[in-house]
Design a protein around this motif. Structure first.
Motif, PDB file in Angstrom:
ATOM      1  N   HIS A   1      -2.295   2.697  -7.711  1.00  0.00           N
ATOM      2  CA  HIS A   1      -1.579   3.969  -7.814  1.00  0.00           C
ATOM      3  C   HIS A   1      -1.055   4.165  -9.234  1.00  0.00           C
ATOM      4  O   HIS A   1      -1.217   5.230  -9.839  1.00  0.00           O
ATOM      5  N   ARG A   2      -0.402   3.152  -9.778  1.00  0.00           N
ATOM      6  CA  ARG A   2       0.128   3.237 -11.145  1.00  0.00           C
ATOM      7  C   ARG A   2      -1.008   3.375 -12.165  1.00  0.00           C
ATOM      8  O   ARG A   2      -0.908   4.128 -13.114  1.00  0.00           O
ATOM      9  N   TYR A   3      -2.089   2.634 -11.946  1.00  0.00           N
ATOM     10  CA  TYR A   3      -3.229   2.711 -12.857  1.00  0.00           C
ATOM     11  C   TYR A   3      -3.762   4.143 -12.917  1.00  0.00           C
ATOM     12  O   TYR A   3      -3.994   4.689 -14.002  1.00  0.00           O
ATOM     13  N   PHE A   4      -3.954   4.752 -11.765  1.00  0.00           N
ATOM     14  CA  PHE A   4      -4.489   6.115 -11.741  1.00  0.00           C
ATOM     15  C   PHE A   4      -3.485   7.131 -12.275  1.00  0.00           C
ATOM     16  O   PHE A   4      -3.872   8.137 -12.860  1.00  0.00           O
ATOM     17  N   THR A   5      -2.195   6.873 -12.100  1.00  0.00           N
ATOM     18  CA  THR A   5      -1.182   7.765 -12.669  1.00  0.00           C
ATOM     19  C   THR A   5      -1.307   7.783 -14.191  1.00  0.00           C
ATOM     20  O   THR A   5      -1.152   8.830 -14.819  1.00  0.00           O
ATOM     21  N   GLU A   6      -1.621   6.643 -14.764  1.00  0.00           N
ATOM     22  CA  GLU A   6      -1.757   6.536 -16.216  1.00  0.00           C
ATOM     23  C   GLU A   6      -3.153   6.897 -16.717  1.00  0.00           C
ATOM     24  O   GLU A   6      -3.359   7.035 -17.921  1.00  0.00           O
ATOM     25  N   ASN A   7      -4.117   7.048 -15.810  1.00  0.00           N
ATOM     26  CA  ASN A   7      -5.505   7.351 -16.167  1.00  0.00           C
ATOM     27  C   ASN A   7      -6.043   8.481 -15.288  1.00  0.00           C
ATOM     28  O   ASN A   7      -6.903   8.255 -14.424  1.00  0.00           O
ATOM     29  N   PRO A   8      -5.532   9.705 -15.497  1.00  0.00           N
ATOM     30  CA  PRO A   8      -5.885  10.814 -14.600  1.00  0.00           C
ATOM     31  C   PRO A   8      -7.363  11.179 -14.597  1.00  0.00           C
ATOM     32  O   PRO A   8      -7.877  11.627 -13.566  1.00  0.00           O
ATOM     33  N   VAL A   9      -8.075  10.983 -15.690  1.00  0.00           N
ATOM     34  CA  VAL A   9      -9.511  11.297 -15.716  1.00  0.00           C
ATOM     35  C   VAL A   9     -10.254  10.340 -14.778  1.00  0.00           C
ATOM     36  O   VAL A   9     -11.139  10.755 -14.020  1.00  0.00           O
ATOM     37  N   GLU A  10      -9.883   9.070 -14.804  1.00  0.00           N
ATOM     38  CA  GLU A  10     -10.507   8.103 -13.899  1.00  0.00           C
ATOM     39  C   GLU A  10     -10.128   8.387 -12.444  1.00  0.00           C
ATOM     40  O   GLU A  10     -10.942   8.196 -11.539  1.00  0.00           O
ATOM     41  N   PHE A  11      -8.896   8.848 -12.225  1.00  0.00           N
ATOM     42  CA  PHE A  11      -8.483   9.202 -10.866  1.00  0.00           C
ATOM     43  C   PHE A  11      -9.325  10.373 -10.357  1.00  0.00           C
ATOM     44  O   PHE A  11      -9.792  10.357  -9.213  1.00  0.00           O
ATOM     45  N   ALA A  12      -9.542  11.369 -11.215  1.00  0.00           N
ATOM     46  CA  ALA A  12     -10.364  12.524 -10.825  1.00  0.00           C
ATOM     47  C   ALA A  12     -11.773  12.077 -10.454  1.00  0.00           C
ATOM     48  O   ALA A  12     -12.346  12.552  -9.463  1.00  0.00           O
ATOM     49  N   SER A  13     -12.331  11.162 -11.213  1.00  0.00           N
ATOM     50  CA  SER A  13     -13.672  10.643 -10.923  1.00  0.00           C
ATOM     51  C   SER A  13     -13.684   9.892  -9.585  1.00  0.00           C
ATOM     52  O   SER A  13     -14.585  10.080  -8.756  1.00  0.00           O
ATOM     53  N   PHE A  14     -12.671   9.055  -9.360  1.00  0.00           N
ATOM     54  CA  PHE A  14     -12.551   8.320  -8.097  1.00  0.00           C
ATOM     55  C   PHE A  14     -12.461   9.287  -6.917  1.00  0.00           C
ATOM     56  O   PHE A  14     -13.162   9.126  -5.915  1.00  0.00           O
TER      57      PHE A  14
ATOM     58  N   LEU B   1       0.837  -1.189   0.000  1.00  0.00           N
ATOM     59  CA  LEU B   1       0.000   0.000   0.000  1.00  0.00           C
ATOM     60  C   LEU B   1       0.876   1.244   0.000  1.00  0.00           C
ATOM     61  O   LEU B   1       1.940   1.272   0.613  1.00  0.00           O
ATOM     62  N   GLU B   2       0.401   2.261  -0.689  1.00  0.00           N
ATOM     63  CA  GLU B   2       1.162   3.500  -0.838  1.00  0.00           C
ATOM     64  C   GLU B   2       0.278   4.695  -0.528  1.00  0.00           C
ATOM     65  O   GLU B   2      -0.943   4.630  -0.612  1.00  0.00           O
ATOM     66  N   CYS B   3       0.923   5.784  -0.227  1.00  0.00           N
ATOM     67  CA  CYS B   3       0.265   7.076  -0.081  1.00  0.00           C
ATOM     68  C   CYS B   3       0.249   7.711  -1.468  1.00  0.00           C
ATOM     69  O   CYS B   3       1.295   7.972  -2.046  1.00  0.00           O
ATOM     70  N   ALA B   4      -0.945   7.924  -2.002  1.00  0.00           N
ATOM     71  CA  ALA B   4      -1.085   8.533  -3.330  1.00  0.00           C
ATOM     72  C   ALA B   4      -1.608   9.954  -3.164  1.00  0.00           C
ATOM     73  O   ALA B   4      -2.672  10.164  -2.574  1.00  0.00           O
ATOM     74  N   HIS B   5      -0.855  10.904  -3.672  1.00  0.00           N
ATOM     75  CA  HIS B   5      -1.260  12.304  -3.585  1.00  0.00           C
ATOM     76  C   HIS B   5      -2.216  12.655  -4.726  1.00  0.00           C
ATOM     77  O   HIS B   5      -2.010  12.233  -5.863  1.00  0.00           O
ATOM     78  N   ILE B   6      -3.222  13.434  -4.417  1.00  0.00           N
ATOM     79  CA  ILE B   6      -4.186  13.874  -5.420  1.00  0.00           C
ATOM     80  C   ILE B   6      -3.552  14.962  -6.273  1.00  0.00           C
ATOM     81  O   ILE B   6      -3.476  14.848  -7.487  1.00  0.00           O
ATOM     82  N   PHE B   7      -3.092  16.020  -5.622  1.00  0.00           N
ATOM     83  CA  PHE B   7      -2.233  17.002  -6.295  1.00  0.00           C
ATOM     84  C   PHE B   7      -0.817  16.574  -5.944  1.00  0.00           C
ATOM     85  O   PHE B   7      -0.511  16.279  -4.798  1.00  0.00           O
ATOM     86  N   GLY B   8       0.063  16.556  -6.918  1.00  0.00           N
ATOM     87  CA  GLY B   8       1.409  15.994  -6.756  1.00  0.00           C
ATOM     88  C   GLY B   8       2.201  16.532  -5.581  1.00  0.00           C
ATOM     89  O   GLY B   8       1.968  17.635  -5.092  1.00  0.00           O
ATOM     90  N   ARG B   9       3.170  15.744  -5.147  1.00  0.00           N
ATOM     91  CA  ARG B   9       4.023  16.094  -4.012  1.00  0.00           C
ATOM     92  C   ARG B   9       4.859  17.334  -4.270  1.00  0.00           C
ATOM     93  O   ARG B   9       5.346  17.961  -3.343  1.00  0.00           O
ATOM     94  N   ARG B  10       5.032  17.691  -5.514  1.00  0.00           N
ATOM     95  CA  ARG B  10       5.844  18.863  -5.843  1.00  0.00           C
ATOM     96  C   ARG B  10       5.248  20.143  -5.256  1.00  0.00           C
ATOM     97  O   ARG B  10       5.955  21.079  -4.924  1.00  0.00           O
ATOM     98  N   SER B  11       3.927  20.165  -5.105  1.00  0.00           N
ATOM     99  CA  SER B  11       3.241  21.320  -4.537  1.00  0.00           C
ATOM    100  C   SER B  11       3.332  21.265  -3.015  1.00  0.00           C
ATOM    101  O   SER B  11       2.615  20.517  -2.360  1.00  0.00           O
TER     102      SER B  11
END
Length: 148
Positions: free
Chosen positions: A74-87, A46-56
């Motif tokens: 985490h990798r799936y949502f990184t490659e599918n940002p529209v689906e991540f936004a919906s989630f 399990l990982e900590c996934a940031h919604i807005f990137g860690r750079r901010s």
């Protein structure tokens, strides 16, 4: 280039995963060993996934800006940002997403590098409080207090 993970990142990440009781907030995968020990050792950890990137930096250590996901999710949502936004919208709701977006855009919020020790100490303390609650039988989600 990847952003380095330092002590505040480690403790914040541990808080996010403990908050979710070591359960992926997308797939429902549970890391049973981590629930008992507070440490994840599985390959699909399990990982900590940031919604807005860690750079901010103004949302990097903000509890609302992170979810607990398996490495695969985490990798799936990184490659599918529209689906991540919906989630994220379904998980948090429109109001919380708007609060998070406002904070992300608020350039007055800064964490100077000299504060890293205080941030790390704060989240280490929060993590230990959460682990103590687990030892006392608390199940499910345990929210934690953000640094500011």
């Amino acid at each position: 280039m990847a952003i380095k993970r330092d002590a505040p990142d480690k403790w914040f990440s541990d808080c996010v995963r403990e908050r979710a009781n070591w359960t992926c907030e997308y797939s429902g995968y549970i890391d049973v060993e981590a629930q008992m020990t507070g440490v994840s050792k599985f390959p699909d950890r399990l990982e900590c996934a940031h919604i807005f990137g860690r750079r901010s930096r103004n949302v990097r250590y903000y509890p609302l800006n992170a979810v607990c996901l398996t490495h695969t999710s985490h990798r799936y949502f990184t490659e599918n940002p529209v689906e991540f936004a919906s989630f994220v919208n379904n998980l948090l709701g429109d109001g919380a997403v708007e609060i998070l977006r406002e904070r992300f855009n608020d350039l007055s919020i800064k964490y100077p590098k000299k504060e890293k020790k205080e941030i790390s100490k704060h989240y280490r303390t929060e993590f230990r409080k959460m682990r103590e609650q687990r030892k006392n039988g608390k199940l499910g989600r345990i929210d934690f207090i953000g640094y500011d």
